[in-house]
Motif scaffolding. Structure first.
Motif, short mmCIF file in Angstrom:
data_model
loop_
_atom_site.label_atom_id
_atom_site.label_comp_id
_atom_site.label_asym_id
_atom_site.label_seq_id
_atom_site.Cartn_x
_atom_site.Cartn_y
_atom_site.Cartn_z
N THR A 263 77.56 52.32 50.94
CA THR A 263 79.03 52.54 51.67
C THR A 263 78.81 52.80 53.06
OG1 THR A 263 79.67 53.27 49.30
CG2 THR A 263 81.09 53.87 51.22
N PRO A 264 78.17 53.78 53.43
CA PRO A 264 78.06 53.83 54.96
C PRO A 264 77.68 52.73 55.77
CG PRO A 264 76.95 55.65 53.76
CD PRO A 264 76.95 54.53 53.04
N ALA A 265 76.96 51.82 55.39
CA ALA A 265 76.55 50.70 56.05
C ALA A 265 77.74 49.87 56.14
CB ALA A 265 75.32 49.74 55.55
N GLN A 266 78.18 49.65 54.85
CA GLN A 266 79.22 48.59 54.73
C GLN A 266 80.75 49.02 55.63
OE1 GLN A 266 80.16 45.69 52.65
NE2 GLN A 266 78.31 45.78 51.41
N ALA A 267 81.01 50.29 55.68
CA ALA A 267 82.00 50.65 56.37
C ALA A 267 81.69 50.51 57.86
CB ALA A 267 82.30 52.31 56.18
N ALA A 268 80.31 50.84 58.41
CA ALA A 268 80.11 50.60 59.62
C ALA A 268 80.22 48.98 60.06
CB ALA A 268 78.65 51.09 59.91
N TYR A 269 79.79 48.12 59.21
CA TYR A 269 80.01 46.76 59.52
C TYR A 269 81.42 46.31 59.73
CZ TYR A 269 75.09 46.51 58.63
OH TYR A 269 73.57 46.53 58.56
N LEU A 270 82.29 46.76 58.51
CA LEU A 270 83.71 46.23 58.74
C LEU A 270 84.12 46.72 60.15
CD1 LEU A 270 84.42 46.76 54.96
CD2 LEU A 270 84.01 44.56 56.15
N SER A 271 83.93 48.16 60.38
CA SER A 271 84.56 48.62 61.58
C SER A 271 84.27 48.04 62.86
CB SER A 271 84.48 50.17 61.67
OG SER A 271 83.04 50.47 62.13
N TRP A 272 82.99 47.37 62.84
CA TRP A 272 82.31 46.61 63.94
C TRP A 272 82.73 45.14 64.03
CZ3 TRP A 272 76.65 48.29 63.03
CH2 TRP A 272 76.58 49.83 63.25
N GLY A 273 83.84 44.64 63.05
CA GLY A 273 84.46 43.40 63.27
C GLY A 273 83.87 42.45 62.28
N TRP A 274 82.86 43.06 61.33
CA TRP A 274 82.27 42.00 60.22
C TRP A 274 83.42 41.68 59.28
CZ3 TRP A 274 77.48 39.78 60.80
CH2 TRP A 274 76.60 40.09 61.70
N GLN A 275 83.16 40.51 58.51
CA GLN A 275 83.89 40.12 57.19
C GLN A 275 83.05 39.70 56.12
OE1 GLN A 275 87.26 40.17 57.53
NE2 GLN A 275 87.30 40.84 59.80
N LYS A 276 83.41 40.17 55.06
CA LYS A 276 82.66 40.03 53.87
C LYS A 276 83.21 38.34 53.67
CE LYS A 276 82.17 44.23 51.86
NZ LYS A 276 82.62 45.12 50.46
N VAL A 277 82.13 37.56 53.00
CA VAL A 277 82.42 36.14 52.76
C VAL A 277 82.28 36.04 51.33
CG1 VAL A 277 82.06 33.70 53.46
CG2 VAL A 277 82.17 35.31 55.25
#
Length: 194
Positions: A144-158
């Motif tokens: 969860t912490p990594a997922q939240a960080a990536y999403l806040s940095w502009g990453w998108q799950k595909v």
């Protein structure tokens, strides 16, 4: 910014003398990671990845202590990176030519140094000035912490992907537009999502 924090890029040749330190930090971060996160498997992964054209490592040190690192490389035309990807995906999504996609393979920060902005600094340093159109990484769905960080940095799950490594988990595939490299968050190109 943390006083004394130094970020430094390394080529594979420059990193060769630091393998044991990289592995030591990996084993600390994944201490409860099971067979997939074994020392032997990671040493093989690291050795294989370091042979890739354009491999780039960024280390974070504080007063000479390795506190984190990130590395990646452009995906070549004959890449196995996308093996195990879950359908459906847009036509051409996995097509590579060595210039289209930069893959981030590892991003880690020592437990005692987390939540101080080091991971974001490493991430931004590695992606700054990239000439590729997009970047990709694989993230564990329950991190969860990594997922939240990536999403806040502009990453998108595909989609999802399960690598061919023995005991490998199923990961979320994340993508980020890096063609502009301006740090702005935006929507992914439509062909990423179909």
């Amino acid at each position: 910014m943390i006083e004394g924090l130094e970020l430094r890029h390394h080529t594979a040749e420059q990193a060769a003398g630091h393998i044991d330190r990289l592995v030591e930090l990996y084993l600390m971060v994944y201490a409860d990671g099971g067979e997939f996160h074994s020392e032997d498997r990671y040493r093989r992964q690291l050795a294989g990845h370091m042979q890739r054209d354009g491999w780039d490592l960024v280390t974070a040190t504080v007063d000479g202590e390795l506190v984190g690192y990130i590395y990646g490389f452009p995906l070549p035309a004959e890449t196995r990176w996308w093996a195990g990807i879950h359908e459906p995906i847009p036509a051409g999504f996995t097509d590579e030519d060595g210039k289209r996609t930069f893959a981030i393979s590892e991003l880690m920060v020592a437990p005692d140094w987390r939540r101080r902005g080091i991971a974001k600094s490493l991430h931004d340093e590695l992606l700054a000035g990239r000439t590729q159109e997009r970047a990709t990484l694989l993230a564990e769905p329950d991190n969860t912490p990594a997922q939240a960080a990536y999403l806040s940095w502009g990453w998108q799950k595909v989609t999802k992907l399960r690598p061919g490594w023995e005991h490998a988990p199923t990961y979320d595939v994340l993508m980020k537009d890096v063609s502009r490299n301006n740090g702005e968050q935006g929507s992914p190109p439509s062909y990423w999502l179909g």
